[in-house]
Design an enzyme around this catalytic site. Structure first.
Site, PDB file in Angstrom:
ATOM      1  N   LYS A 256       0.860  -1.186   0.000  1.00 25.00           N
ATOM      2  CA  LYS A 256       0.000   0.000   0.000  1.00 25.00           C
ATOM      3  C   LYS A 256       0.889   1.227   0.000  1.00 25.00           C
ATOM      4  CE  LYS A 256      -4.490   0.273   0.581  1.00 25.00           C
ATOM      5  NZ  LYS A 256      -5.400  -0.562  -0.130  1.00 25.00           N
TER       6      LYS A 256
ATOM      7  N   GLY B 298     -18.165   7.060  -2.702  1.00 19.02           N
ATOM      8  CA  GLY B 298     -17.048   7.023  -3.650  1.00 19.02           C
ATOM      9  C   GLY B 298     -17.252   5.829  -4.568  1.00 19.02           C
ATOM     10  N   ASN B 299     -16.196   5.431  -5.234  1.00 18.42           N
ATOM     11  CA  ASN B 299     -16.304   4.356  -6.235  1.00 18.42           C
ATOM     12  C   ASN B 299     -16.948   3.077  -5.682  1.00 18.42           C
ATOM     13  OD1 ASN B 299     -14.565   1.734  -7.213  1.00 18.42           O
ATOM     14  ND2 ASN B 299     -15.280   2.976  -8.920  1.00 18.42           N
TER      15      ASN B 299
ATOM     16  N   ASP C  38      -6.901   3.991  -4.948  1.00 15.53           N
ATOM     17  CA  ASP C  38      -7.554   3.793  -3.644  1.00 15.53           C
ATOM     18  C   ASP C  38      -8.230   5.117  -3.331  1.00 15.53           C
ATOM     19  OD1 ASP C  38      -7.792   3.338  -0.620  1.00 15.53           O
ATOM     20  OD2 ASP C  38      -6.852   1.484  -1.232  1.00 15.53           O
TER      21      ASP C  38
ATOM     22  N   GLY D  77     -20.633   6.113   2.618  1.00 12.12           N
ATOM     23  CA  GLY D  77     -19.694   6.464   1.555  1.00 12.12           C
ATOM     24  C   GLY D  77     -20.443   6.649   0.253  1.00 12.12           C
TER      25      GLY D  77
END
Ligand code: GLU
Length: 432
Positions: A106, A220-221, A146, A218
């Site tokens: 990461k 987001g994607n 990410d 959330g």
């Protein structure tokens, strides 16, 4: 996340508990409890106003026994080395549980990307690669998007790496834009992967997806495609989504009496996940406090924002109706919240199983890059469904077999596979 919560301590706590049950031994545990390599570096960028600003960058490579390190790069203002360590560790378990031949990594940069112009973002992306290019590559470490990073950014990063090594190397980054070395289905992959595991969990629990209601944190994607999948693949309803508002600097929950329409909300959300409140209100959306999502009258909760969001405090607000939690984010559920789930018989699909669809599709992208032959979207999503379904049942079988909580079962499957690979490579016998 609460002030006291340290994601890496949480990752180690989860690991320690299972390492003991698996009788791993001190040496092997020590090899897996900490990342193998960590990089911390400074990235100078000339800003649009002519000044130089220096950003802090990270990359952590946790374990590559099963294949090249793999995992995203986050752009976040609260990024720390410990968060990156935790996320890299979870990537090792994620790739192992999904049974793809990759390890865990990461990266990150401490920055709020919404404060940068496009040119500054590109410079920062290229700067990250100039700092790291000797230590990444299709055969040793493959980053991806990410939180806070996008396919376009992966395109720039792949380009910078290709320039530095002197040859087009698409397989060094995944999550690239379609047409620029990316795979069809990658955008949907994490959210749809969450839904494939929810579908299997519902079969196991005897729930009717068409009568089920979800509450999602959330937008987001991951949350966007999990919402779409919950409605279009499963036939269920999504009561609400909660998202961060970067203008108000707090989060809000958006709900609609008929259930939210994610495809509409996607037309009024910006690239940083902030929904246009006025436009939502104009379509009869109610806007409540950011924590309201967790108390929603729902059967399924999908925390798909950031780590530590379902914790000792927030977990108490969960409605009695909730039977299933699907962790779309990395590390959203703290050990205290796990105890609450166990006590209240709530079935949890742990993060590194539930959200493994993204990295699984990244793996498919790399395979396509290597073959230089690209698949149809249906083929990608079909293969993704097969992998996610097999991963879910592998963990469920382990959980039944050993009579353990799903997170512990997922750790057992993952750790055993990584230890096996270390053994087969001779890391545990000859010269270590
Ligand atoms: N960042 C995503 C994750 O946490 C995807 C990683 C990847 O595609 O390598 O799983």
């Amino acid at each position: 996340m609460s002030e006291q919560l340290n994601a890496f301590e949480m990752a180690q706590e989860q690991f320690n508990a299972v390492a003991k049950q698996l009788d791993l031994g001190d040496g092997v545990s020590e090899m897996l409890r900490w990342p193998m390599r960590e990089y911390s570096f400074r990235i100078p960028v000339r800003m649009d106003n002519g000044e130089i600003r220096v950003f802090q960058g990270f990359r952590v490579q946790h374990n590559d026994a099963r294949g090249p390190n793999k995992g995203g790069i986050r752009f976040a203002s609260d990024e720390t080395m410990d968060t990156v360590r935790a996320l890299a560790t979870w990537m090792t378990w994620k790739c192992a549980v999904a049974d793809i031949p990759l390890g865990g990594g990461k990266g990150g940069i401490i920055v709020d990307p919404s404060t940068l112009s496009d040119r500054e973002k590109e410079e920062l992306c290229r700067g990250w690669v100039r700092a790291m290019w000797k230590n990444i590559g299709p055969r040793n470490d493959v980053p991806a998007p990410d939180v806070g990073t996008t396919p376009q950014m992966m395109g720039w990063m792949m380009d910078e790496y290709s320039r530095l090594v002197g040859q087009y190397t698409p397989g060094v980054f995944t999550g690239k834009p379609v047409g620029g070395g990316g795979s069809l289905g990658r955008t949907e992959a994490t959210g749809y992967g969450v839904i494939y595991t929810v579908r299997e969990a519902m079969k196991h629990l005897g729930m009717d997806p068409k009568k089920s209601v979800a509450a999602i944190q959330g937008f987001g994607n991951v949350a966007q495609y999990a919402s779409i999948g919950f409605i279009e693949i499963l036939g269920g309803k999504v009561a609400c989504v909660a998202c961060w508002d970067r203008h108000e600097k707090k989060s809000f929950t958006y709900s609609h009496k008929n259930g939210i329409d994610p495809r509409f909300l996607m037309t009024i959300v910006d690239q940083y996940g902030t929904i246009d409140m006025q436009k939502a209100k104009a379509e009869d959306y109610s806007v409540d406090d950011g924590d309201a999502w967790i108390a929603a009258d729902a059967d399924v909760l999908i925390p798909a924002a950031k780590e530590g969001m379902v914790n000792a405090e927030t977990v108490k607000k969960i409605s009695k109706r909730v039977k299933l939690v699907a962790e779309g984010a990395n590390g959203p559920v703290t050990p205290e919240a796990d105890e609450y789930f166990k006590a209240h018989d709530i079935f949890d699909i742990p993060d590194f199983l539930c959200n493994a669809g993204g990295v699984t599709c990244s793996y498919f992208e790399q395979v396509q890059n290597d073959m230089n032959f690209y698949w149809h979207k249906e083929e990608v999503l079909d293969k993704l469904d097969q992998k996610m379904t097999a991963a879910f049942h592998g963990v469920l079988d382990m959980s039944k077999d050993k009579n353990v909580y799903m997170r512990d079962a997922a750790y057992m499957v993952a750790i055993s596979r990584v230890v096996k690979a270390m053994e087969l490579r001779g890391w545990l016998t000859g010269s270590v």
